[in-house]
Motif scaffolding. Structure first.
Motif, PDB file in Angstrom:
ATOM      1  N   VAL A 105       0.734  -1.213   0.234  1.00  0.00           N
ATOM      2  CA  VAL A 105       0.131   0.004  -0.022  1.00  0.00           C
ATOM      3  C   VAL A 105       1.191   1.219  -0.039  1.00  0.00           C
ATOM      4  CG1 VAL A 105      -1.862   1.392   1.223  1.00  0.00           C
ATOM      5  CG2 VAL A 105      -1.573  -1.499   1.224  1.00  0.00           C
ATOM      6  N   ILE A 106       0.823   2.026  -0.962  1.00  0.00           N
ATOM      7  CA  ILE A 106       1.705   3.180  -1.128  1.00  0.00           C
ATOM      8  C   ILE A 106       1.026   4.477  -0.724  1.00  0.00           C
ATOM      9  CG2 ILE A 106       3.186   4.445  -2.824  1.00  0.00           C
ATOM     10  CD1 ILE A 106       3.387   1.167  -2.627  1.00  0.00           C
ATOM     11  N   ALA A 107       1.990   5.127  -0.028  1.00  0.00           N
ATOM     12  CA  ALA A 107       1.323   6.619   0.427  1.00  0.00           C
ATOM     13  C   ALA A 107       1.159   7.604  -0.648  1.00  0.00           C
ATOM     14  CB  ALA A 107       2.153   6.902   1.604  1.00  0.00           C
ATOM     15  N   SER A 108       1.457   8.798  -0.188  1.00  0.00           N
ATOM     16  CA  SER A 108       1.206   9.793  -1.283  1.00  0.00           C
ATOM     17  C   SER A 108       2.431  10.042  -2.382  1.00  0.00           C
ATOM     18  CB  SER A 108       0.964  11.248  -0.508  1.00  0.00           C
ATOM     19  OG  SER A 108       2.105  11.484   0.311  1.00  0.00           O
ATOM     20  N   THR A 109       3.326   9.437  -2.291  1.00  0.00           N
ATOM     21  CA  THR A 109       4.138   9.835  -3.255  1.00  0.00           C
ATOM     22  C   THR A 109       4.679   8.288  -4.079  1.00  0.00           C
ATOM     23  OG1 THR A 109       5.397  11.209  -1.780  1.00  0.00           O
ATOM     24  CG2 THR A 109       6.841  10.357  -3.641  1.00  0.00           C
ATOM     25  N   SER A 110       4.825   8.381  -5.354  1.00  0.00           N
ATOM     26  CA  SER A 110       5.134   7.257  -6.267  1.00  0.00           C
ATOM     27  C   SER A 110       6.598   6.713  -6.084  1.00  0.00           C
ATOM     28  CB  SER A 110       4.986   7.531  -7.697  1.00  0.00           C
ATOM     29  OG  SER A 110       3.699   7.859  -7.922  1.00  0.00           O
ATOM     30  N   LEU A 111       6.785   5.694  -5.865  1.00  0.00           N
ATOM     31  CA  LEU A 111       7.866   4.971  -5.673  1.00  0.00           C
ATOM     32  C   LEU A 111       8.810   4.136  -6.779  1.00  0.00           C
ATOM     33  CD1 LEU A 111       6.994   3.800  -2.100  1.00  0.00           C
ATOM     34  CD2 LEU A 111       8.133   6.101  -2.672  1.00  0.00           C
ATOM     35  N   SER A 112       9.981   4.160  -7.100  1.00  0.00           N
ATOM     36  CA  SER A 112      10.703   3.622  -7.929  1.00  0.00           C
ATOM     37  C   SER A 112      11.462   2.420  -7.392  1.00  0.00           C
ATOM     38  CB  SER A 112      11.659   4.474  -8.820  1.00  0.00           C
ATOM     39  OG  SER A 112      11.987   3.634  -9.928  1.00  0.00           O
ATOM     40  N   VAL A 113      11.125   1.074  -7.584  1.00  0.00           N
ATOM     41  CA  VAL A 113      11.768  -0.055  -7.072  1.00  0.00           C
ATOM     42  C   VAL A 113      12.997  -0.282  -7.729  1.00  0.00           C
ATOM     43  CG1 VAL A 113      11.656  -2.331  -6.347  1.00  0.00           C
ATOM     44  CG2 VAL A 113       9.535  -0.923  -6.077  1.00  0.00           C
ATOM     45  N   SER A 114      14.204  -0.516  -7.067  1.00  0.00           N
ATOM     46  CA  SER A 114      15.511  -0.561  -7.839  1.00  0.00           C
ATOM     47  C   SER A 114      15.997  -1.836  -7.425  1.00  0.00           C
ATOM     48  CB  SER A 114      16.472   0.520  -7.355  1.00  0.00           C
ATOM     49  OG  SER A 114      16.491   0.767  -6.035  1.00  0.00           O
ATOM     50  N   ARG A 115      15.622  -2.423  -6.118  1.00  0.00           N
ATOM     51  CA  ARG A 115      16.457  -3.524  -5.788  1.00  0.00           C
ATOM     52  C   ARG A 115      15.570  -4.084  -4.816  1.00  0.00           C
ATOM     53  NH1 ARG A 115      20.674  -5.926  -2.373  1.00  0.00           N
ATOM     54  NH2 ARG A 115      20.465  -4.398  -0.867  1.00  0.00           N
ATOM     55  N   MET A 116      15.737  -5.521  -4.743  1.00  0.00           N
ATOM     56  CA  MET A 116      14.854  -6.364  -3.547  1.00  0.00           C
ATOM     57  C   MET A 116      15.809  -7.470  -2.989  1.00  0.00           C
ATOM     58  SD  MET A 116      11.311  -6.857  -5.471  1.00  0.00           S
ATOM     59  CE  MET A 116      10.577  -7.581  -4.096  1.00  0.00           C
TER      60      MET A 116
ATOM     61  N   GLU B 203      13.814  -1.973  -1.934  1.00  0.00           N
ATOM     62  CA  GLU B 203      14.433  -0.879  -1.749  1.00  0.00           C
ATOM     63  C   GLU B 203      14.017   0.149  -2.910  1.00  0.00           C
ATOM     64  OE1 GLU B 203      18.683  -0.802  -2.049  1.00  0.00           O
ATOM     65  OE2 GLU B 203      19.244  -2.428  -0.350  1.00  0.00           O
ATOM     66  N   TYR B 204      13.756   1.337  -2.440  1.00  0.00           N
ATOM     67  CA  TYR B 204      12.989   2.245  -3.603  1.00  0.00           C
ATOM     68  C   TYR B 204      13.600   3.680  -3.428  1.00  0.00           C
ATOM     69  CZ  TYR B 204      10.630   3.427   0.901  1.00  0.00           C
ATOM     70  OH  TYR B 204      10.359   3.683   2.036  1.00  0.00           O
ATOM     71  N   ALA B 205      13.109   4.642  -4.115  1.00  0.00           N
ATOM     72  CA  ALA B 205      13.469   5.988  -4.261  1.00  0.00           C
ATOM     73  C   ALA B 205      11.806   6.718  -4.701  1.00  0.00           C
ATOM     74  CB  ALA B 205      14.542   6.498  -5.155  1.00  0.00           C
ATOM     75  N   GLU B 206      11.884   7.963  -4.450  1.00  0.00           N
ATOM     76  CA  GLU B 206      10.759   8.757  -5.128  1.00  0.00           C
ATOM     77  C   GLU B 206      11.006   8.741  -6.726  1.00  0.00           C
ATOM     78  OE1 GLU B 206      10.972  12.706  -3.627  1.00  0.00           O
ATOM     79  OE2 GLU B 206      10.409  11.888  -1.707  1.00  0.00           O
TER      80      GLU B 206
END
Length: 217
Positions: A48-59, A174-177
């Motif tokens: 469930v994602i909050a108010s900012t889109s996230l880019s997943v780069s590593r798991m 792991e993610y970033a905006e």
């Protein structure tokens, strides 16, 4: 004058270096588990994602395998619950061949970057087409200010239904905006930065002259 230009260039370098930097984050369920499946198997869960889109780069995943294994990451808009028995609506985001680190240790998966939209629920399916998956019996949600993870089930069939539930996936995302709003183009930023820095340096130089004139008056 040369000194002013050097300082202006330094100012612009700092502005360009810091422009567009996105906040990075991580969420993990930990790697202490009490269950798992041997051979091809996977875990379903929801993010469930909050108010900012996230880019997943590593798991990171948890496996007792220490050899090569293949990890596939699927997502779908909305919850995974009720959609475990059909590939319809699911997207394969990344397929990676990795070397397992063994049970209780994070196995890194350098996934192909993909975006989790803001203010949404995204279903996840982490599938091991080879190797053994480790997880925890029960539902142990985790969350931070960016994302919440809700669990979930495990299966021995690729979109063949949920065999065991509830089950908590063991791993890390792991993610970033996904984007930074209103970031100027580098050229525009450079022009603005040079102008601002030169103006500031000019003002500082003028003030020094005024002080020198006052001191000699």
């Amino acid at each position: 004058m040369m000194r002013m230009i050097q300082l202006a260039v330094a100012c612009v370098a700092v502005l360009v270096a810091t422009a567009g930097q996105a906040k990075a984050g991580v969420i993990t369920t930990g790697f202490t588990t009490n269950n798992g499946l041997i051979g091809a198997a996977g875990n379903f869960f929801d993010a469930v994602i909050a108010s900012t889109s996230l880019s997943v780069s590593r798991m990171e995943v948890n496996t007792d395998t220490t050899g090569l294994l293949t990890v596939d990451v699927y997502t779908r808009p909305g919850t995974s619950v009720g959609f475990e028995n059909s590939a319809a609506g699911w997207t394969l985001q990344s397929s990676n061949s990795v070397t397992g680190a063994g049970a209780g240790s994070p196995t890194s998966v350098d996934v192909t970057d993909f975006v989790l939209p803001a203010s949404s629920t995204v279903g996840f399916f982490v599938w091991f087409s080879s190797g053994n998956i480790s997880y925890t019996t029960g539902n142990v949600p985790v969350s931070n200010s960016d994302i919440s993870l809700n669990f979930g089930s495990s299966t021995t069939n690729l979109f063949g239904g949920a065999d065991f539930a509830p089950r908590t996936w063991s791993g890390t995302i792991e993610y970033a905006e996904a984007s930074v709003n209103a970031v100027p183009e580098p050229t525009s930023l450079a022009v603005f930065g040079i102008g601002a820095c030169v103006a500031g340096l000019g003002n500082a130089r003028r003030r020094r002259r005024e002080k020198q004139q006052e001191a000699t008056a």
